[in-house]
Design an enzyme around this catalytic site. Structure first.
Site, PDB file in Angstrom:
ATOM      1  N   SER A  23      39.760  35.733  49.837  1.00  0.00           N
ATOM      2  CA  SER A  23      39.196  35.299  48.564  1.00  0.00           C
ATOM      3  C   SER A  23      38.650  33.884  48.704  1.00  0.00           C
ATOM      4  O   SER A  23      39.280  33.018  49.318  1.00  0.00           O
ATOM      5  CB  SER A  23      40.267  35.325  47.469  1.00  0.00           C
ATOM      6  OG  SER A  23      40.828  36.609  47.340  1.00  0.00           O
TER       7      SER A  23
ATOM      8  N   GLN B  98      35.057  37.358  41.191  1.00  0.00           N
ATOM      9  CA  GLN B  98      35.570  36.796  42.437  1.00  0.00           C
ATOM     10  C   GLN B  98      34.554  37.017  43.548  1.00  0.00           C
ATOM     11  O   GLN B  98      33.878  38.049  43.584  1.00  0.00           O
ATOM     12  CB  GLN B  98      36.895  37.449  42.845  1.00  0.00           C
ATOM     13  CG  GLN B  98      37.508  36.857  44.107  1.00  0.00           C
ATOM     14  CD  GLN B  98      38.836  37.502  44.466  1.00  0.00           C
ATOM     15  OE1 GLN B  98      38.885  38.420  45.268  1.00  0.00           O
ATOM     16  NE2 GLN B  98      39.908  37.033  43.859  1.00  0.00           N
TER      17      GLN B  98
ATOM     18  N   ASP C 180      44.124  39.659  41.707  1.00  0.00           N
ATOM     19  CA  ASP C 180      43.628  39.430  43.065  1.00  0.00           C
ATOM     20  C   ASP C 180      44.025  40.551  44.025  1.00  0.00           C
ATOM     21  O   ASP C 180      43.648  40.510  45.197  1.00  0.00           O
ATOM     22  CB  ASP C 180      44.169  38.083  43.582  1.00  0.00           C
ATOM     23  CG  ASP C 180      43.513  37.638  44.876  1.00  0.00           C
ATOM     24  OD1 ASP C 180      42.300  37.829  45.026  1.00  0.00           O
ATOM     25  OD2 ASP C 180      44.223  37.103  45.754  1.00  0.00           O
TER      26      ASP C 180
END
Length: 296
Positions: free
Chosen positions: A233, A283, A209
């Site tokens: 996110s 993502q 991430d």
């Protein structure tokens, strides 16, 4: 050894070392840092630890799918509640809810698979410079600015991963001309993570991430400097293909096929040093022009 004397990798292992407070309920610490929200990779990594600690036998995680529902608050513990959805002959499924101050902030579903043999193929790893031939991120910023700003200096001292960008960083809008929505980084944990495969899987989940949404931003604004967007996110998915160590070099190739409607989609392929594809990642992130803050 005090926390300040620990290596970055040891601090990461400590962060992933959840406290078991009931059979399927765990508590994770959240560092009290000067951030607006808890780092999403931390929550995902801790949730995966919680899921993994409720499985038995040699079944490594093969996939996870997660949603970031609310921003977590730094410095406040997070409770992870695990639901044992299925224990089959080949697959195990767990659902995890992360709760902070009585509010659900994150959902994760993880699937674990008994290793089997089957068809084998993969796309080749791109040709890129070796990590030893690239500058550390902090050194590249320091060389450009002459000094590393104090917030970045603090972050660099506590950073658990050595990050080296394959392409030089772009520092102003003029340098963005013709830039494609792609980015690549070499990464590895700074120090040994031990030999527990689950720790390596969760550490790489944490790292996944850190830079993935760079690919969305590259055609629009420099990665370092004044930001024009607030970004967060929204969801995260990973598929784990082969065993690996997160304290050895891995290449994270990232691209963004589309950004529209204040959301940008990014996908990544992670290769080990030998060129084996070890993890795939997807993502979506929220990108809003900076202005008055509002809840997502």
């Amino acid at each position: 050894m005090t926390l300040n004397e620990a290596t970055p990798a040891e601090r990461l292992v400590d962060l992933l070392g959840l406290e078991r407070i009931e059979l399927d309920i765990f508590r994770g610490q959240s560092p009290d840092e000067s951030l607006q929200r808890v780092f999403g990779g931390q929550v995902a990594g801790q949730a995966l630890v919680a899921a993994g600690r409720t499985t038995e036998g040699d079944r490594p995680v093969h996939s996870l799918h997660a949603y970031f529902l609310r921003p977590g608050k730094p410095g406040i513990p997070i409770v992870y509640q695990v639901e044992r959805v299925r224990d089959g002959r080949s697959f195990t499924t767990r659902r995890v809810v992360a709760v902070q101050q009585g509010r659900t902030i994150f959902h994760l579903t993880a699937s674990f698979h008994q290793p089997e043999t089957g068809i084998e193929h993969q796309l080749a790893m791109p040709a890129v410079p070796d990590p030893e031939d690239l500058p550390k991120l902090a050194d590249e910023i320091r060389a450009r600015l002459g000094v590393l700003p104090e917030p970045l200096e603090r972050m660099a001292r506590r950073q658990a991963f050595d990050i080296r960008y394959v392409d030089r960083l772009r520092w102003d809008v003029q340098e963005l001309q013709g830039a494609e929505p792609r980015s690549g980084v070499w990464m590895r944990a700074i120090g040994s993570l031990g030999d527990d495969p689950l720790v390596h899987t969760c550490a790489l989940t944490y790292a996944s991430d850190m830079t993935l949404l760079d690919a969305v931003r590259i055609p629009v604004e420099p990665l370092w400097g004044q930001r024009g967007f607030d970004m967060a996110s929204l969801d995260h998915a990973m598929w784990f293909h082969r065993p690996f160590r997160a304290d050895e070099w891995f290449l994270y190739e990232q691209e963004s096929p589309i950004a529209t409607g204040a959301r940008g989609l990014a996908r990544g392929q992670i290769y080990d040093r030998s060129g084996q594809l070890i993890v795939s990642v997807m993502q979506e992130g929220l990108f809003r022009h900076l202005g008055p803050r509002r809840n997502a």
